[in-house]
Design a protein around this motif. Structure first.
Motif, PDB file in Angstrom:
ATOM      1  N   LYS A 249       0.830  -1.205   0.000  1.00  0.00           N
ATOM      2  CA  LYS A 249       0.000   0.000   0.000  1.00  0.00           C
ATOM      3  C   LYS A 249       0.866   1.258   0.000  1.00  0.00           C
ATOM      4  O   LYS A 249       0.588   2.236  -0.696  1.00  0.00           O
ATOM      5  CB  LYS A 249      -0.897   0.001   1.240  1.00  0.00           C
ATOM      6  CG  LYS A 249      -2.294  -0.353   0.854  1.00  0.00           C
ATOM      7  CD  LYS A 249      -3.421   0.015   1.679  1.00  0.00           C
ATOM      8  CE  LYS A 249      -3.782   0.421   2.971  1.00  0.00           C
ATOM      9  NZ  LYS A 249      -4.403  -0.356   3.937  1.00  0.00           N
ATOM     10  N   ALA A 250       1.926   1.192   0.798  1.00  0.00           N
ATOM     11  CA  ALA A 250       2.834   2.334   0.854  1.00  0.00           C
ATOM     12  C   ALA A 250       3.549   2.514  -0.487  1.00  0.00           C
ATOM     13  O   ALA A 250       3.756   3.636  -0.953  1.00  0.00           O
ATOM     14  CB  ALA A 250       3.843   2.150   1.985  1.00  0.00           C
TER      15      ALA A 250
ATOM     16  N   TYR B  90       2.376   1.787  -3.397  1.00  0.00           N
ATOM     17  CA  TYR B  90       1.402   2.373  -4.320  1.00  0.00           C
ATOM     18  C   TYR B  90       1.208   3.861  -4.027  1.00  0.00           C
ATOM     19  O   TYR B  90       1.128   4.683  -4.944  1.00  0.00           O
ATOM     20  CB  TYR B  90       0.086   1.599  -4.227  1.00  0.00           C
ATOM     21  CG  TYR B  90      -1.127   2.329  -4.740  1.00  0.00           C
ATOM     22  CD1 TYR B  90      -1.210   2.757  -6.074  1.00  0.00           C
ATOM     23  CD2 TYR B  90      -2.204   2.595  -3.897  1.00  0.00           C
ATOM     24  CE1 TYR B  90      -2.333   3.432  -6.534  1.00  0.00           C
ATOM     25  CE2 TYR B  90      -3.323   3.262  -4.359  1.00  0.00           C
ATOM     26  CZ  TYR B  90      -3.389   3.688  -5.670  1.00  0.00           C
ATOM     27  OH  TYR B  90      -4.487   4.357  -6.110  1.00  0.00           O
ATOM     28  N   TYR B  91       1.175   4.193  -2.761  1.00  0.00           N
ATOM     29  CA  TYR B  91       0.982   5.601  -2.401  1.00  0.00           C
ATOM     30  C   TYR B  91       2.115   6.454  -2.978  1.00  0.00           C
ATOM     31  O   TYR B  91       1.884   7.497  -3.579  1.00  0.00           O
ATOM     32  CB  TYR B  91       0.914   5.727  -0.884  1.00  0.00           C
ATOM     33  CG  TYR B  91       0.464   7.083  -0.369  1.00  0.00           C
ATOM     34  CD1 TYR B  91      -0.808   7.563  -0.642  1.00  0.00           C
ATOM     35  CD2 TYR B  91       1.322   7.871   0.392  1.00  0.00           C
ATOM     36  CE1 TYR B  91      -1.231   8.798  -0.153  1.00  0.00           C
ATOM     37  CE2 TYR B  91       0.912   9.104   0.889  1.00  0.00           C
ATOM     38  CZ  TYR B  91      -0.365   9.564   0.618  1.00  0.00           C
ATOM     39  OH  TYR B  91      -0.763  10.777   1.099  1.00  0.00           O
ATOM     40  N   LEU B  92       3.340   5.989  -2.814  1.00  0.00           N
ATOM     41  CA  LEU B  92       4.481   6.739  -3.355  1.00  0.00           C
ATOM     42  C   LEU B  92       4.408   6.808  -4.880  1.00  0.00           C
ATOM     43  O   LEU B  92       4.619   7.852  -5.492  1.00  0.00           O
ATOM     44  CB  LEU B  92       5.811   6.106  -2.936  1.00  0.00           C
ATOM     45  CG  LEU B  92       6.156   6.105  -1.447  1.00  0.00           C
ATOM     46  CD1 LEU B  92       7.590   5.624  -1.240  1.00  0.00           C
ATOM     47  CD2 LEU B  92       6.010   7.480  -0.829  1.00  0.00           C
ATOM     48  N   GLN B  93       4.098   5.678  -5.495  1.00  0.00           N
ATOM     49  CA  GLN B  93       4.030   5.651  -6.961  1.00  0.00           C
ATOM     50  C   GLN B  93       2.912   6.550  -7.481  1.00  0.00           C
ATOM     51  O   GLN B  93       3.043   7.166  -8.529  1.00  0.00           O
ATOM     52  CB  GLN B  93       3.832   4.219  -7.464  1.00  0.00           C
ATOM     53  CG  GLN B  93       5.092   3.389  -7.365  1.00  0.00           C
ATOM     54  CD  GLN B  93       4.826   1.950  -7.751  1.00  0.00           C
ATOM     55  OE1 GLN B  93       4.388   1.155  -6.935  1.00  0.00           O
ATOM     56  NE2 GLN B  93       5.085   1.604  -8.995  1.00  0.00           N
ATOM     57  N   SER B  94       1.827   6.618  -6.723  1.00  0.00           N
ATOM     58  CA  SER B  94       0.697   7.436  -7.177  1.00  0.00           C
ATOM     59  C   SER B  94       1.047   8.920  -7.180  1.00  0.00           C
ATOM     60  O   SER B  94       0.294   9.742  -7.678  1.00  0.00           O
ATOM     61  CB  SER B  94      -0.521   7.198  -6.289  1.00  0.00           C
ATOM     62  OG  SER B  94      -0.420   7.961  -5.100  1.00  0.00           O
ATOM     63  N   ARG B  95       2.194   9.247  -6.607  1.00  0.00           N
ATOM     64  CA  ARG B  95       2.639  10.643  -6.641  1.00  0.00           C
ATOM     65  C   ARG B  95       3.745  10.856  -7.680  1.00  0.00           C
ATOM     66  O   ARG B  95       4.397  11.889  -7.698  1.00  0.00           O
ATOM     67  CB  ARG B  95       3.140  11.072  -5.259  1.00  0.00           C
ATOM     68  CG  ARG B  95       2.075  11.008  -4.171  1.00  0.00           C
ATOM     69  CD  ARG B  95       0.876  11.890  -4.491  1.00  0.00           C
ATOM     70  NE  ARG B  95      -0.122  11.905  -3.442  1.00  0.00           N
ATOM     71  CZ  ARG B  95      -1.385  11.483  -3.592  1.00  0.00           C
ATOM     72  NH1 ARG B  95      -1.789  11.003  -4.756  1.00  0.00           N
ATOM     73  NH2 ARG B  95      -2.236  11.558  -2.591  1.00  0.00           N
ATOM     74  N   GLY B  96       3.997   9.825  -8.473  1.00  0.00           N
ATOM     75  CA  GLY B  96       4.963   9.963  -9.564  1.00  0.00           C
ATOM     76  C   GLY B  96       6.340   9.404  -9.265  1.00  0.00           C
ATOM     77  O   GLY B  96       7.235   9.449 -10.106  1.00  0.00           O
ATOM     78  N   ILE B  97       6.531   8.863  -8.058  1.00  0.00           N
ATOM     79  CA  ILE B  97       7.842   8.316  -7.685  1.00  0.00           C
ATOM     80  C   ILE B  97       7.973   6.917  -8.284  1.00  0.00           C
ATOM     81  O   ILE B  97       7.082   6.087  -8.125  1.00  0.00           O
ATOM     82  CB  ILE B  97       7.973   8.264  -6.155  1.00  0.00           C
ATOM     83  CG1 ILE B  97       7.850   9.678  -5.590  1.00  0.00           C
ATOM     84  CG2 ILE B  97       9.282   7.611  -5.730  1.00  0.00           C
ATOM     85  CD1 ILE B  97       7.678   9.752  -4.098  1.00  0.00           C
ATOM     86  N   GLU B  98       9.077   6.654  -8.975  1.00  0.00           N
ATOM     87  CA  GLU B  98       9.132   5.358  -9.646  1.00  0.00           C
ATOM     88  C   GLU B  98       9.374   4.198  -8.685  1.00  0.00           C
ATOM     89  O   GLU B  98       9.874   4.372  -7.589  1.00  0.00           O
ATOM     90  CB  GLU B  98      10.101   5.342 -10.820  1.00  0.00           C
ATOM     91  CG  GLU B  98      11.495   5.750 -10.524  1.00  0.00           C
ATOM     92  CD  GLU B  98      12.276   5.831 -11.837  1.00  0.00           C
ATOM     93  OE1 GLU B  98      12.831   4.787 -12.199  1.00  0.00           O
ATOM     94  OE2 GLU B  98      12.327   6.893 -12.477  1.00  0.00           O
ATOM     95  N   ARG B  99       8.973   3.028  -9.164  1.00  0.00           N
ATOM     96  CA  ARG B  99       8.974   1.839  -8.320  1.00  0.00           C
ATOM     97  C   ARG B  99      10.303   1.639  -7.590  1.00  0.00           C
ATOM     98  O   ARG B  99      10.344   1.445  -6.379  1.00  0.00           O
ATOM     99  CB  ARG B  99       8.661   0.599  -9.161  1.00  0.00           C
ATOM    100  CG  ARG B  99       8.472  -0.674  -8.339  1.00  0.00           C
ATOM    101  CD  ARG B  99       8.419  -1.909  -9.216  1.00  0.00           C
ATOM    102  NE  ARG B  99       9.680  -2.160  -9.897  1.00  0.00           N
ATOM    103  CZ  ARG B  99      10.751  -2.737  -9.354  1.00  0.00           C
ATOM    104  NH1 ARG B  99      10.700  -3.135  -8.114  1.00  0.00           N
ATOM    105  NH2 ARG B  99      11.856  -2.912 -10.037  1.00  0.00           N
TER     106      ARG B  99
ATOM    107  N   GLU C 211       3.036   5.360 -11.458  1.00  0.00           N
ATOM    108  CA  GLU C 211       3.865   6.578 -11.424  1.00  0.00           C
ATOM    109  C   GLU C 211       3.747   7.381 -12.711  1.00  0.00           C
ATOM    110  O   GLU C 211       3.828   8.608 -12.707  1.00  0.00           O
ATOM    111  CB  GLU C 211       5.325   6.249 -11.123  1.00  0.00           C
ATOM    112  CG  GLU C 211       6.026   5.294 -12.072  1.00  0.00           C
ATOM    113  CD  GLU C 211       6.040   3.858 -11.554  1.00  0.00           C
ATOM    114  OE1 GLU C 211       5.006   3.392 -11.031  1.00  0.00           O
ATOM    115  OE2 GLU C 211       7.092   3.206 -11.675  1.00  0.00           O
TER     116      GLU C 211
ATOM    117  N   ALA D 236       0.615   9.498 -12.708  1.00  0.00           N
ATOM    118  CA  ALA D 236       0.821  10.726 -11.937  1.00  0.00           C
ATOM    119  C   ALA D 236       1.576  11.739 -12.787  1.00  0.00           C
ATOM    120  O   ALA D 236       1.277  12.926 -12.785  1.00  0.00           O
ATOM    121  CB  ALA D 236       1.584  10.418 -10.656  1.00  0.00           C
TER     122      ALA D 236
END
Ligand SMILES: Nc1ncnc2c1ncn2[C@@H]1O[C@H](COP(=O)(O)OP(=O)(O)OP(=O)(O)O)[C@@H](O)[C@H]1O
Ligand SMILES: [Mg+2]
Lengths: 418, 254
Positions: free
Chosen positions: A364-365, A367-376, B73, B76
């Motif tokens: 979940k964490a 995904y949260y980071l990725q949903s802000r544009g941070i790559e995997r 990502e 976004a």
């Protein structure tokens, strides 16, 4: 005895160097030894049969170079395929430091070397015995009493594809002396090597030690670093390991004099089908000793980590402080961690703490980071690399820490969460 | 700008979205209301690329490009932002580190220079101020121990920093006190522009008093069952959802 062991014993019998008398006891033990099976506790999780079955081909003509580590300003001594490279011993050693080939007449004249060989490491380690019997080359390092050696010594142990290599290192750190030694192992093609180092750390002496077990791929390695600590001696040891087809390291720390202090920080990062097995053993034989052990690893894909951490507090070792913790991060369902603390405490006035944890990645964490544009890859590092980085930060040598950090990050970033 | 056609989504073995259509044009504000469990959050998660949300049919395009084939990502970076109904707590990663990484990643994707630490700090402090979060929250772990309302404000703060093109706010108003509601609404209103669109998921008319929507949709059992202008929200507030059961589905739905 199997073919491999009996051939090793036979080859050992034919060696007649200055250490030959010292090798006799090990030779006899080796001759009595059995090849480990699945039921042999010390080798339980290790596919030891790949060692015996390996067919080494010298046709694989890789030749790994020993690259210097920028900014470290170390004395680099190279052991290639078990042979000490004499040209790397030509340095102008500072006052109080003596570095000799194991196979030299001068080494043979050192009483302490005679007395140390095979005495620091545990008696019955099967491949330790193999190394006792077969290691004809290696290094002797003597740091005179009171000498403080500023530049680190780095022993680069290279094993190329097709080699079988056995190297030995003996070190004496004189009383009140201080030195930093890096054992740096590399190799990635099919090969078999053992590498054992024995350290005798004198009264009030300080050893900063690194073992980089960076063999990877098909390189099989079994080795160990073993330490005797005299009164008030200080040891800071840092182990970093990548896994390989078969990779096993034993670390033994023996508190022989009162008031000694030992810190062992270990990191392993395993991917693919790699295996790494760490057996550590702390012997608190006398009172007032301190030991702390932080063992942390990440295992991905099909890899396997084994950690066996033994602490033995003898009856007279009152006021001992011993701590051991093992933290793991599991990235895939198929990866395995076998972790086992083994505490044997016979003194009553001691403090001993231990713990082992296995965590999984917080999807979940991620995904949260990725949903802000941070790559995997970066998200993975931000979330899960902190506990590894802490041990890197703790390394006393900042140059080594900075040299390792990007390599570890890269290795971790390449691992997939499954 | 955002075009959702006949979207069907499954989570584990349950189909939740069952043919959802929605067109969002630049500058528009769409409100989505609907009973608990009808699939509103599922829509947000699906659009933002949450793993485990399997698209079984339909399409979603953003400015003509297929959104569904992008990693979370990259969505976004394409300008999509979801303010979570339940923001995730990440101890060990500071809000500041998180925000900087997100901003750097998006700037990089747009071939822009990374922001200097100084400019970043200034912008982050200003964004905090705008949503009434003390700047100390930048130093804390992401959402770690934040109250419900603080988490929601932290989401809006990120939105202010990232300047997305399409903002999906999933119940950002629930759990907010009256002042915070206004703070959030002002945050959203300050971002309204002819290029930026919003999808606002809410249960309450109250938020829509502050953020005037161009359209209101009712999502029920995985489909949009009614669409209208802002007066629809008032109607729902008075009558609930039950009367919708008897309504024919709007045109365009099967
Ligand atoms: N992992 C899952 N497994 C099974 N069912 C799930 C899963 N995740 C969500 N659901 C179900 O999907 C349905 C839609 O959930 P969703 O969160 O989208 O509803 P919602 O409209 O946002 O509701 P609310 O107004 O309560 O926030 C619910 O019935 C929920 O229980
Ligand atoms: Mg919801």
């Amino acid at each position: 005895m199997t073919n491999w062991l009996s051939s090793a014993a036979q080859r050992g019998e034919a060696i007649h160097d200055w250490l030959a008398p010292r090798r006799q006891a090990s030779l006899r033990l080796l001759q009595e030894s059995q090849w480990p099976t699945r039921k042999t506790e010390a080798w339980k999780y290790v596919p030891i049969n790949v060692w015996e079955r390996a067919e080494l081909s010298t046709a694989v003509a890789s030749n790994i170079e020993a690259e210097p580590i920028e900014g470290l300003n170390s004395f680099d001594i190279v052991i290639r395929d078990g042979q000490l490279q004499a040209d790397t011993l030509a340095a102008a050693w500072p006052e109080g430091l003596q570095v000799l080939p194991l196979a030299s007449a001068e080494a043979a004249r050192l009483d302490w070397a005679q007395a140390t060989f095979a005495q620091v490491k545990p008696e019955r380690h099967l491949f330790g015995l193999v190394n006792d019997v077969l290691a004809t080359d290696g290094l002797i390092i003597d740091v005179a009493d009171g000498a403080r050696i500023e530049r680190p010594l780095r022993i680069v142990n290279i094993v190329n594809g097709g080699s079988e290599a056995h190297a030995r290192v003996l070190v004496r750190v004189g009383s009140g002396a201080k030195v930093s030694i890096v054992e740096h192992y590399v190799g990635n093609q099919l090969s078999q090597s053992t590498g054992f180092a024995e350290y005798s750390i004198g009264t009030d002496a300080e050893l900063e030690h690194y073992r980089f077990a960076l063999q990877s791929g098909e390189a099989m390695h079994i080795g160990g670093s073993h330490f005797d600590l005299a009164e008030r001696a200080t040891l800071t040891s840092n182990l970093v390991a990548f896994g390989s087809r078969l990779s096993r390291v034993d670390m033994d720390i023996n508190h022989k004099g009162e008031g000694a202090k030992a810190l062992l920080n270990a990191i392993y990062l395993l991917d693919g089908k790699e295996l790494f097995d760490l057996h550590s053993n702390i012997e608190h034989a006398v009172a007032n000793g301190t030991s702390e052990e932080n063992v942390r690893g990440i295992v991905a894909d099909n890899s396997r980590a084994v950690f066996n951490g033994r602490i033995h507090i003898h009856r007279h070792a009152q006021k001992t402080l011993a701590e051991l913790n093992n933290r793991n991060l599991l990235l895939s369902d198929r990866a395995e961690i076998n972790t086992k603390p083994e505490l044997e405490i016979y003194a009553d006035d001691v403090r001993c703490a231990h713990g082992a944890t296995v965590a999984e990645i917080d999807k979940k964490a991620m995904y949260y980071l990725q949903s802000r544009g941070i790559e995997r890859e970066q998200a993975q590092i931000m979330l899960n690399f902190g506990f590894i980085n802490e041990l890197v930060d703790d390394m006393p040598n900042a140059v080594l820490a900075e040299w390792l950090r990007p390599q570890l990050r890269q290795r971790f970033a390449a691992m997939e969460v499954k | 700008m955002l075009s959702i056609k006949n979207l069907q989504v499954r989570v584990e073995d349950k189909t939740i979205l069952k043919g959802l259509n929605l067109e969002v044009k630049p500058g528009e504000v769409h409100a989505i209301m609907g009973p608990n469990g009808s699939g509103k959050s599922t829509l947000g998660y699906t659009l933002s690329g949450r793993p485990g949300y399997e698209v079984e049919g339909g399409s979603v395009t953003i400015d003509g490009a297929d959104l569904l084939e992008l990693e979370a990502e990259d969505r976004a970076r394409a300008g999509l932002f979801l303010a979570f109904q339940y923001p995730v707590e990440i101890p060990g990663v500071s809000n500041m580190e998180f925000l900087k990484a997100a901003l750097d990643a998006q700037h990089k994707a747009q071939d822009k220079e990374p922001m200097s630490s100084r400019d970043f700090l200034q912008a982050a402090r200003a964004a905090c101020k705008q949503v009434n979060l003390p700047a100390e929250f930048l130093k804390r772990g992401v959402n770690e121990g934040f109250s419900g309302g603080e988490k929601k404000r932290n989401e809006i703060m990120q939105m202010l920093m990232l300047q997305p093109k399409i903002c999906i706010l999933d119940e950002t108003d629930s759990g907010l006190d009256i002042d915070a509601l206004q703070v959030v609404a002002n945050g959203v209103n300050s971002q309204r522009s002819p290029e930026r669109s919003f999808i606002v998921v809410t249960h309450y008319q109250r938020l829509l008093d502050y953020i005037k929507p161009d359209f209101v949709h009712v999502l029920s059992d995985g489909k949009i069952v009614k669409s209208g202008d802002s007066s629809l929200a008032l109607e729902l507030e008075q009558q609930g959802y039950a009367w919708l059961q008897d309504q024919p589905a709007p045109a365009g739905e099967e």
